[in-house]
Write a protein that holds these residues in place. Sequence first.
Motif, PDB file in Angstrom:
ATOM      1  N   ALA A 132      32.272   7.075  83.199  1.00 59.03           N
ATOM      2  CA  ALA A 132      31.323   7.874  83.984  1.00 59.03           C
ATOM      3  C   ALA A 132      31.429   9.350  83.628  1.00 59.03           C
ATOM      4  CB  ALA A 132      31.561   7.663  85.471  1.00 59.03           C
ATOM      5  N   CYS A 133      32.639   9.829  83.418  1.00 60.82           N
ATOM      6  CA  CYS A 133      32.816  11.247  83.069  1.00 60.82           C
ATOM      7  C   CYS A 133      32.077  11.582  81.774  1.00 60.82           C
ATOM      8  CB  CYS A 133      34.301  11.573  82.928  1.00 60.82           C
ATOM      9  SG  CYS A 133      35.164  11.843  84.494  1.00 60.82           S
ATOM     10  N   ARG A 134      32.174  10.711  80.802  1.00 58.64           N
ATOM     11  CA  ARG A 134      31.488  10.983  79.539  1.00 58.64           C
ATOM     12  C   ARG A 134      29.968  10.864  79.707  1.00 58.64           C
ATOM     13  NH1 ARG A 134      34.376   8.207  76.296  1.00 58.64           N
ATOM     14  NH2 ARG A 134      35.517   9.977  75.466  1.00 58.64           N
ATOM     15  N   GLU A 135      29.530   9.889  80.492  1.00 56.18           N
ATOM     16  CA  GLU A 135      28.102   9.715  80.722  1.00 56.18           C
ATOM     17  C   GLU A 135      27.502  10.941  81.411  1.00 56.18           C
ATOM     18  OE1 GLU A 135      24.617   7.120  80.511  1.00 56.18           O
ATOM     19  OE2 GLU A 135      26.593   7.158  79.538  1.00 56.18           O
ATOM     20  N   LEU A 136      28.208  11.452  82.405  1.00 59.65           N
ATOM     21  CA  LEU A 136      27.730  12.630  83.133  1.00 59.65           C
ATOM     22  C   LEU A 136      27.757  13.876  82.262  1.00 59.65           C
ATOM     23  CD1 LEU A 136      29.531  11.923  86.508  1.00 59.65           C
ATOM     24  CD2 LEU A 136      27.068  11.884  86.123  1.00 59.65           C
ATOM     25  N   ARG A 137      28.720  13.946  81.381  1.00 58.79           N
ATOM     26  CA  ARG A 137      28.777  15.072  80.437  1.00 58.79           C
ATOM     27  C   ARG A 137      27.566  15.037  79.505  1.00 58.79           C
ATOM     28  NH1 ARG A 137      29.095  19.916  79.354  1.00 58.79           N
ATOM     29  NH2 ARG A 137      29.764  20.514  77.273  1.00 58.79           N
ATOM     30  N   ARG A 138      27.268  13.852  79.003  1.00 54.03           N
ATOM     31  CA  ARG A 138      26.183  13.719  78.035  1.00 54.03           C
ATOM     32  C   ARG A 138      24.815  13.868  78.695  1.00 54.03           C
ATOM     33  NH1 ARG A 138      22.872   9.822  76.684  1.00 54.03           N
ATOM     34  NH2 ARG A 138      23.954   8.294  77.994  1.00 54.03           N
TER      35      ARG A 138
ATOM     36  N   TRP B 127      30.993  -3.293  88.802  1.00 57.54           N
ATOM     37  CA  TRP B 127      31.212  -2.137  87.927  1.00 57.54           C
ATOM     38  C   TRP B 127      29.916  -1.375  87.689  1.00 57.54           C
ATOM     39  CZ3 TRP B 127      28.552  -1.473  83.432  1.00 57.54           C
ATOM     40  CH2 TRP B 127      27.901  -2.593  82.901  1.00 57.54           C
ATOM     41  N   ASP B 128      28.799  -2.103  87.545  1.00 59.43           N
ATOM     42  CA  ASP B 128      27.553  -1.407  87.249  1.00 59.43           C
ATOM     43  C   ASP B 128      27.001  -0.693  88.477  1.00 59.43           C
ATOM     44  OD1 ASP B 128      27.243  -4.030  88.170  1.00 59.43           O
ATOM     45  OD2 ASP B 128      25.257  -4.261  87.294  1.00 59.43           O
ATOM     46  N   THR B 129      27.275  -1.245  89.674  1.00 60.26           N
ATOM     47  CA  THR B 129      26.863  -0.544  90.894  1.00 60.26           C
ATOM     48  C   THR B 129      27.625   0.766  91.042  1.00 60.26           C
ATOM     49  OG1 THR B 129      26.297  -2.604  92.031  1.00 60.26           O
ATOM     50  CG2 THR B 129      26.747  -0.694  93.412  1.00 60.26           C
ATOM     51  N   LEU B 130      28.937   0.719  90.826  1.00 62.24           N
ATOM     52  CA  LEU B 130      29.727   1.947  90.936  1.00 62.24           C
ATOM     53  C   LEU B 130      29.332   2.941  89.847  1.00 62.24           C
ATOM     54  CD1 LEU B 130      31.897   3.648  92.241  1.00 62.24           C
ATOM     55  CD2 LEU B 130      33.610   2.446  90.861  1.00 62.24           C
ATOM     56  N   MET B 131      29.113   2.428  88.637  1.00 62.13           N
ATOM     57  CA  MET B 131      28.719   3.315  87.541  1.00 62.13           C
ATOM     58  C   MET B 131      27.421   4.037  87.881  1.00 62.13           C
ATOM     59  SD  MET B 131      29.603   4.409  84.546  1.00 62.13           S
ATOM     60  CE  MET B 131      28.875   5.220  83.135  1.00 62.13           C
ATOM     61  N   ARG B 132      26.427   3.296  88.355  1.00 58.27           N
ATOM     62  CA  ARG B 132      25.145   3.921  88.699  1.00 58.27           C
ATOM     63  C   ARG B 132      25.321   4.895  89.855  1.00 58.27           C
ATOM     64  NH1 ARG B 132      22.518   4.646  84.757  1.00 58.27           N
ATOM     65  NH2 ARG B 132      21.447   5.937  86.301  1.00 58.27           N
TER      66      ARG B 132
ATOM     67  N   THR C 158      33.211  17.311  83.407  1.00 59.19           N
ATOM     68  CA  THR C 158      33.696  16.261  84.295  1.00 59.19           C
ATOM     69  C   THR C 158      35.177  15.989  84.069  1.00 59.19           C
ATOM     70  OG1 THR C 158      32.839  14.682  82.663  1.00 59.19           O
ATOM     71  CG2 THR C 158      31.472  15.121  84.605  1.00 59.19           C
ATOM     72  N   PHE C 159      35.857  15.610  85.154  1.00 58.90           N
ATOM     73  CA  PHE C 159      37.300  15.407  85.113  1.00 58.90           C
ATOM     74  C   PHE C 159      37.656  14.217  86.000  1.00 58.90           C
ATOM     75  CE2 PHE C 159      36.097  19.851  84.924  1.00 58.90           C
ATOM     76  CZ  PHE C 159      36.694  20.282  83.749  1.00 58.90           C
ATOM     77  N   LEU C 160      38.656  13.454  85.578  1.00 60.89           N
ATOM     78  CA  LEU C 160      39.179  12.337  86.360  1.00 60.89           C
ATOM     79  C   LEU C 160      40.657  12.584  86.610  1.00 60.89           C
ATOM     80  CD1 LEU C 160      38.872   9.473  87.598  1.00 60.89           C
ATOM     81  CD2 LEU C 160      39.498   8.576  85.332  1.00 60.89           C
ATOM     82  N   ALA C 161      41.033  12.696  87.879  1.00 54.18           N
ATOM     83  CA  ALA C 161      42.422  12.997  88.239  1.00 54.18           C
ATOM     84  C   ALA C 161      42.948  11.940  89.202  1.00 54.18           C
ATOM     85  CB  ALA C 161      42.507  14.380  88.889  1.00 54.18           C
ATOM     86  N   HIS C 162      44.248  11.690  89.131  1.00 53.47           N
ATOM     87  CA  HIS C 162      44.905  10.738  90.018  1.00 53.47           C
ATOM     88  C   HIS C 162      46.043  11.448  90.762  1.00 53.47           C
ATOM     89  CE1 HIS C 162      43.108   8.313  86.798  1.00 53.47           C
ATOM     90  NE2 HIS C 162      43.018   7.349  87.678  1.00 53.47           N
ATOM     91  N   PRO C 163      46.181  11.209  92.070  1.00 58.13           N
ATOM     92  CA  PRO C 163      47.320  11.787  92.800  1.00 58.13           C
ATOM     93  C   PRO C 163      48.658  11.426  92.172  1.00 58.13           C
ATOM     94  CG  PRO C 163      45.729  10.878  94.344  1.00 58.13           C
ATOM     95  CD  PRO C 163      45.286  10.458  92.967  1.00 58.13           C
TER      96      PRO C 163
ATOM     97  N   ASN D 178      39.531   1.832  89.532  1.00 56.54           N
ATOM     98  CA  ASN D 178      38.413   2.711  89.196  1.00 56.54           C
ATOM     99  C   ASN D 178      38.648   3.519  87.928  1.00 56.54           C
ATOM    100  OD1 ASN D 178      37.032   2.032  91.588  1.00 56.54           O
ATOM    101  ND2 ASN D 178      38.054   3.662  92.748  1.00 56.54           N
ATOM    102  N   SER D 179      39.857   3.500  87.396  1.00 57.41           N
ATOM    103  CA  SER D 179      40.236   4.469  86.366  1.00 57.41           C
ATOM    104  C   SER D 179      39.423   4.346  85.084  1.00 57.41           C
ATOM    105  CB  SER D 179      41.727   4.340  86.041  1.00 57.41           C
ATOM    106  OG  SER D 179      42.511   4.632  87.181  1.00 57.41           O
TER     107      SER D 179
END
Length: 250
Positions: free
Chosen positions: A124-130, A86-91, A136-141, A117-118
């Motif tokens: 991550a969206c909030r981290e990138l915003r801050r 999780w921390d690798t993907l987050m970074r 930032t947006f998270l969408a699922h098909p 990943n959800s």
Amino acid sequence: MNFVDRTAPELAALDPDTVIVLPLGSIEQHGPHLPVSTDLTVASAVASAAVPLARTQGADALLLPPLAYTKSDEHAWSPGTIWVSWDTLMRTLVDIGRSIATTPARRLLLLNAHGGNSALGQVACRELRREFGLRTFLAHPSMPGSSSSASELGLGIHGGHSETSIMLHLRPDLVHLEHARRWVPEPLAGYEHIGFGKPVSFGWLSSDFNADGVLGDASTATAEYGEQLFERAVGTMASVIGEAQRFSPR
């Protein structure tokens, strides 16, 4: 359409409201009937069709190459699953956002086709915003279970009716339909509060449910239904991209 096909000066001239789309897939077991590339295939195909459609509808959007290796540790027990922590993907997501922020573009949409990943995608969206001021947006098909067949009791979240149908449409050469069957964890339907799509979630590994690690009824899948799901997902994601470009909370 492709971010990586632009030159550095072209990217330095992007409009702030350009939507950068990052597909998130995974490499993980999907039972004996589907390839480990299933989520990557779906994320890539939907994004590759949705971005040009959104552009024809007036949206300014660019497509990044997909992330193949993501957080799939619920399938770590199975050979063929290649996952990162999780921390690798987050970074990784934060680093990609930091890099996007060197351009004028301030809108990043994660198009995610893997449920594992959800939760991390939301963080991550909030981290990138801050950190970088990105919208930032998270969408699922599609949401887990939202395209379940009646026989799945709303539990078709991995390798079942919908995913098998979409793969029959996109890559029928990779589907082993002769191995498809009904893998539905029926005891879960008996709980009022705890379960997928219910108020109380629970920690799980895909091997908790059966030896094949599948949740759903793959035996009912058809390419025709897969085409319907795919076209619906592309249309929805194109609309989402358009909304993301003009989105403002106030």
